[in-house]
Design an enzyme around this catalytic site. Structure first.
Site, PDB file in Angstrom:
ATOM      1  N   LYS A 126      79.072  35.405  41.259  1.00  0.00           N
ATOM      2  CA  LYS A 126      77.995  34.462  40.923  1.00  0.00           C
ATOM      3  C   LYS A 126      77.860  34.282  39.411  1.00  0.00           C
ATOM      4  O   LYS A 126      77.562  33.177  38.933  1.00  0.00           O
ATOM      5  CB  LYS A 126      76.661  34.955  41.503  1.00  0.00           C
ATOM      6  CG  LYS A 126      76.596  35.043  43.017  1.00  0.00           C
ATOM      7  CD  LYS A 126      76.894  33.716  43.669  1.00  0.00           C
ATOM      8  CE  LYS A 126      78.191  33.719  44.426  1.00  0.00           C
ATOM      9  NZ  LYS A 126      78.483  32.445  45.122  1.00  0.00           N
ATOM     10  N   ARG A 139      82.596  18.598  29.249  1.00  0.00           N
ATOM     11  CA  ARG A 139      83.263  17.351  29.650  1.00  0.00           C
ATOM     12  C   ARG A 139      82.295  16.164  29.657  1.00  0.00           C
ATOM     13  O   ARG A 139      82.661  15.070  30.054  1.00  0.00           O
ATOM     14  CB  ARG A 139      83.890  17.533  31.027  1.00  0.00           C
ATOM     15  CG  ARG A 139      84.991  18.596  31.061  1.00  0.00           C
ATOM     16  CD  ARG A 139      85.312  19.014  32.473  1.00  0.00           C
ATOM     17  NE  ARG A 139      85.911  17.927  33.227  1.00  0.00           N
ATOM     18  CZ  ARG A 139      85.908  17.837  34.551  1.00  0.00           C
ATOM     19  NH1 ARG A 139      85.316  18.792  35.273  1.00  0.00           N
ATOM     20  NH2 ARG A 139      86.485  16.830  35.164  1.00  0.00           N
ATOM     21  N   LYS A 141      79.820  15.512  31.575  1.00  0.00           N
ATOM     22  CA  LYS A 141      79.454  15.040  32.916  1.00  0.00           C
ATOM     23  C   LYS A 141      78.023  15.492  33.198  1.00  0.00           C
ATOM     24  O   LYS A 141      77.761  16.328  34.069  1.00  0.00           O
ATOM     25  CB  LYS A 141      80.432  15.582  33.958  1.00  0.00           C
ATOM     26  CG  LYS A 141      81.843  15.019  33.816  1.00  0.00           C
ATOM     27  CD  LYS A 141      82.744  15.509  34.919  1.00  0.00           C
ATOM     28  CE  LYS A 141      84.118  14.861  34.832  1.00  0.00           C
ATOM     29  NZ  LYS A 141      84.097  13.423  35.097  1.00  0.00           N
ATOM     30  N   GLN A 144      76.136  15.763  36.570  1.00  0.00           N
ATOM     31  CA  GLN A 144      76.373  16.913  37.438  1.00  0.00           C
ATOM     32  C   GLN A 144      75.422  18.074  37.125  1.00  0.00           C
ATOM     33  O   GLN A 144      75.236  18.964  37.952  1.00  0.00           O
ATOM     34  CB  GLN A 144      77.817  17.395  37.282  1.00  0.00           C
ATOM     35  CG  GLN A 144      78.867  16.344  37.575  1.00  0.00           C
ATOM     36  CD  GLN A 144      79.062  16.126  39.059  1.00  0.00           C
ATOM     37  OE1 GLN A 144      78.438  16.791  39.880  1.00  0.00           O
ATOM     38  NE2 GLN A 144      79.924  15.200  39.418  1.00  0.00           N
ATOM     39  N   HIS A 152      70.288  26.446  41.552  1.00  0.00           N
ATOM     40  CA  HIS A 152      71.094  27.173  42.534  1.00  0.00           C
ATOM     41  C   HIS A 152      71.905  28.284  41.865  1.00  0.00           C
ATOM     42  O   HIS A 152      71.909  29.432  42.325  1.00  0.00           O
ATOM     43  CB  HIS A 152      72.034  26.194  43.245  1.00  0.00           C
ATOM     44  CG  HIS A 152      73.000  26.844  44.180  1.00  0.00           C
ATOM     45  ND1 HIS A 152      72.602  27.461  45.340  1.00  0.00           N
ATOM     46  CD2 HIS A 152      74.352  26.992  44.124  1.00  0.00           C
ATOM     47  CE1 HIS A 152      73.656  27.960  45.973  1.00  0.00           C
ATOM     48  NE2 HIS A 152      74.727  27.689  45.248  1.00  0.00           N
ATOM     49  N   TYR A 189      88.811  22.178  46.962  1.00  0.00           N
ATOM     50  CA  TYR A 189      88.604  20.745  46.711  1.00  0.00           C
ATOM     51  C   TYR A 189      88.529  20.454  45.218  1.00  0.00           C
ATOM     52  O   TYR A 189      89.172  19.528  44.715  1.00  0.00           O
ATOM     53  CB  TYR A 189      87.328  20.266  47.399  1.00  0.00           C
ATOM     54  CG  TYR A 189      86.962  18.850  47.021  1.00  0.00           C
ATOM     55  CD1 TYR A 189      87.518  17.773  47.702  1.00  0.00           C
ATOM     56  CD2 TYR A 189      86.095  18.590  45.958  1.00  0.00           C
ATOM     57  CE1 TYR A 189      87.216  16.470  47.341  1.00  0.00           C
ATOM     58  CE2 TYR A 189      85.788  17.290  45.593  1.00  0.00           C
ATOM     59  CZ  TYR A 189      86.345  16.239  46.286  1.00  0.00           C
ATOM     60  OH  TYR A 189      86.044  14.944  45.913  1.00  0.00           O
ATOM     61  N   LYS A 205      84.997  15.170  50.594  1.00  0.00           N
ATOM     62  CA  LYS A 205      84.008  15.754  49.696  1.00  0.00           C
ATOM     63  C   LYS A 205      82.639  15.886  50.354  1.00  0.00           C
ATOM     64  O   LYS A 205      81.969  16.917  50.249  1.00  0.00           O
ATOM     65  CB  LYS A 205      83.890  14.918  48.427  1.00  0.00           C
ATOM     66  CG  LYS A 205      82.871  15.474  47.436  1.00  0.00           C
ATOM     67  CD  LYS A 205      82.777  14.618  46.196  1.00  0.00           C
ATOM     68  CE  LYS A 205      81.762  15.187  45.210  1.00  0.00           C
ATOM     69  NZ  LYS A 205      81.643  14.355  43.994  1.00  0.00           N
ATOM     70  N   THR A 209      79.166  19.267  51.433  1.00  0.00           N
ATOM     71  CA  THR A 209      77.699  19.326  51.430  1.00  0.00           C
ATOM     72  C   THR A 209      77.173  19.569  52.837  1.00  0.00           C
ATOM     73  O   THR A 209      76.208  20.311  53.025  1.00  0.00           O
ATOM     74  CB  THR A 209      77.112  18.022  50.855  1.00  0.00           C
ATOM     75  OG1 THR A 209      77.704  17.760  49.580  1.00  0.00           O
ATOM     76  CG2 THR A 209      75.610  18.144  50.687  1.00  0.00           C
ATOM     77  N   GLN A 212      77.468  23.148  53.552  1.00  0.00           N
ATOM     78  CA  GLN A 212      76.448  23.928  52.851  1.00  0.00           C
ATOM     79  C   GLN A 212      75.118  23.877  53.593  1.00  0.00           C
ATOM     80  O   GLN A 212      74.411  24.890  53.692  1.00  0.00           O
ATOM     81  CB  GLN A 212      76.299  23.408  51.420  1.00  0.00           C
ATOM     82  CG  GLN A 212      77.486  23.751  50.535  1.00  0.00           C
ATOM     83  CD  GLN A 212      77.406  23.091  49.178  1.00  0.00           C
ATOM     84  OE1 GLN A 212      77.046  21.924  49.055  1.00  0.00           O
ATOM     85  NE2 GLN A 212      77.743  23.832  48.132  1.00  0.00           N
TER      86      GLN A 212
END
Length: 332
Positions: A126, A139, A141, A144, A152, A189, A205, A209, A212
């Protein structure tokens, strides 16, 4: 009180509580790296949050996003290997003790050592996964770096460290097993998606989810059943915190799924509808052109008169046709 295998079992109101001596016999955990005090992990998480929310975005503001393709491929490959190892450790221990053992698994030294070691490996995993967010920032992004993502990753470190330090319980082993399985799929992935030539083949993709969400339901169900059937029940604090956080994850991941994939499906359906309407309009124009041509051929033209047929397109659906009357050219 009752003595089982030399360990005192405290009974309250007819129920059997997990003996504190089990936890006292896991004091060796305090000698492990990062486990002696909450300070090291607290500093790691504080630095993580400070970087991904403040320092990182400020550092990258006037810079081009970093590619990091080779680094990310190597990182994802390592995470797949780590997740496979954790899955193996959890499956092996559950094969030895069962999915829902009624007796206190932690009463033996072997099981105490095995379970706490598995939880420690999980904690290290973790901590390493905090790099996910750091890579997103480097990057650029930023989409995200959502509340769901940061919360989380942070919470999983806090919960794992706290449980290992104060209440290592066999009821959490199923969580580690199922989560490790999902992470094998997920990081596979991510690793494949970092290779541009393979991106178009990765259609699954959204199913990650879905996995999860199913994972959270199964984890909560297993944990609550274990609390009811086991002779060594987790504390009420753990039961409440586990239930609250699982429901929160269900809400956050469920909202993410609806916003991301239902919106995409709706947009795709609207796009397909527009394409269909455009095709129908083109077919209508084609049929109209055929009729105009046939009508032009069938029109009777006087010998001393000359007519020219013309049309104007108003939009994709309608076209106006009219005849222009012209004088016949004089012959020399």
């Amino acid at each position: 009180m009752e003595v089982i295998n030399g360990i005192v079992m405290d009974r309250k109101n007819g129920t059997q509580e997990l003996p504190t001596s089990f936890y006292e016999n896991t004091d060796f955990v305090n000698t492990w790296y990062l486990m002696g005090s909450p300070l090291p992990v607290t500093l790691i998480l504080a630095s993580y949050l400070l970087f991904v929310l403040k320092i990182g975005p400020a550092l990258m503001k006037n810079r081009e996003p970093l590619k990091l393709q080779n680094v990310i491929q190597f990182y994802n490959a390592i995470q797949v290997v780590v997740s496979c190892f954790l899955l193996y450790v959890c499956v092996r221990m559950m094969a030895e003790n069962g999915l829902l053992p009624k007796t206190c698994v932690m009463e033996t030294e072997y099981n105490r050592r095995s379970l706490t070691a598995a939880m420690y490996y999980y904690l290290v995993a973790k901590l390493s996964e905090l790099l996910d967010t750091i890579f997103f920032v480097l990057r650029k992004k930023y989409n995200q770096v959502s509340f769901l993502h940061v919360y989380h990753h942070t919470l999983m470190v806090v919960v794992t460290w706290t449980a290992l330090k104060y209440e290592p319980t066999y009821a959490l082993l199923f969580l580690g097993m199922l989560n490790s399985f999902v992470h094998v799929i997920m990081y596979t992935y991510y690793g494949l998606s970092s290779i541009p030539s393979l991106t178009k083949y990765l259609w699954w993709k959204k199913y990650i989810t879905s996995m999860q969400l199913i994972q959270f339901v199964l984890i909560l169900t297993h944990f609550l059943v274990a609390c009811v059937t086991s002779d060594c029940k987790p504390s009420y604090i753990m039961i409440v915190s586990m239930s609250v956080n699982v429901f929160l994850f269900l809400y956050l991941f469920g909202s993410f799924y609806i916003k991301t994939y239902n919106k995409t499906a709706s947009a795709k359906a609207e796009h397909n509808k527009q394409i269909k309407m455009n095709n129908e309009a083109k077919n209508n124009l084609y049929e109209m052109d055929k009729k105009l041509y046939q009508n032009g051929k069938n029109d009777k033209i006087d010998d001393d008169k000359d007519y020219t047929t013309a049309s104007i397109t108003v939009n994709d659906t309608y076209r106006i046709r009219f005849n222009m009357k012209t004088n016949k050219l004089a012959k020399n």
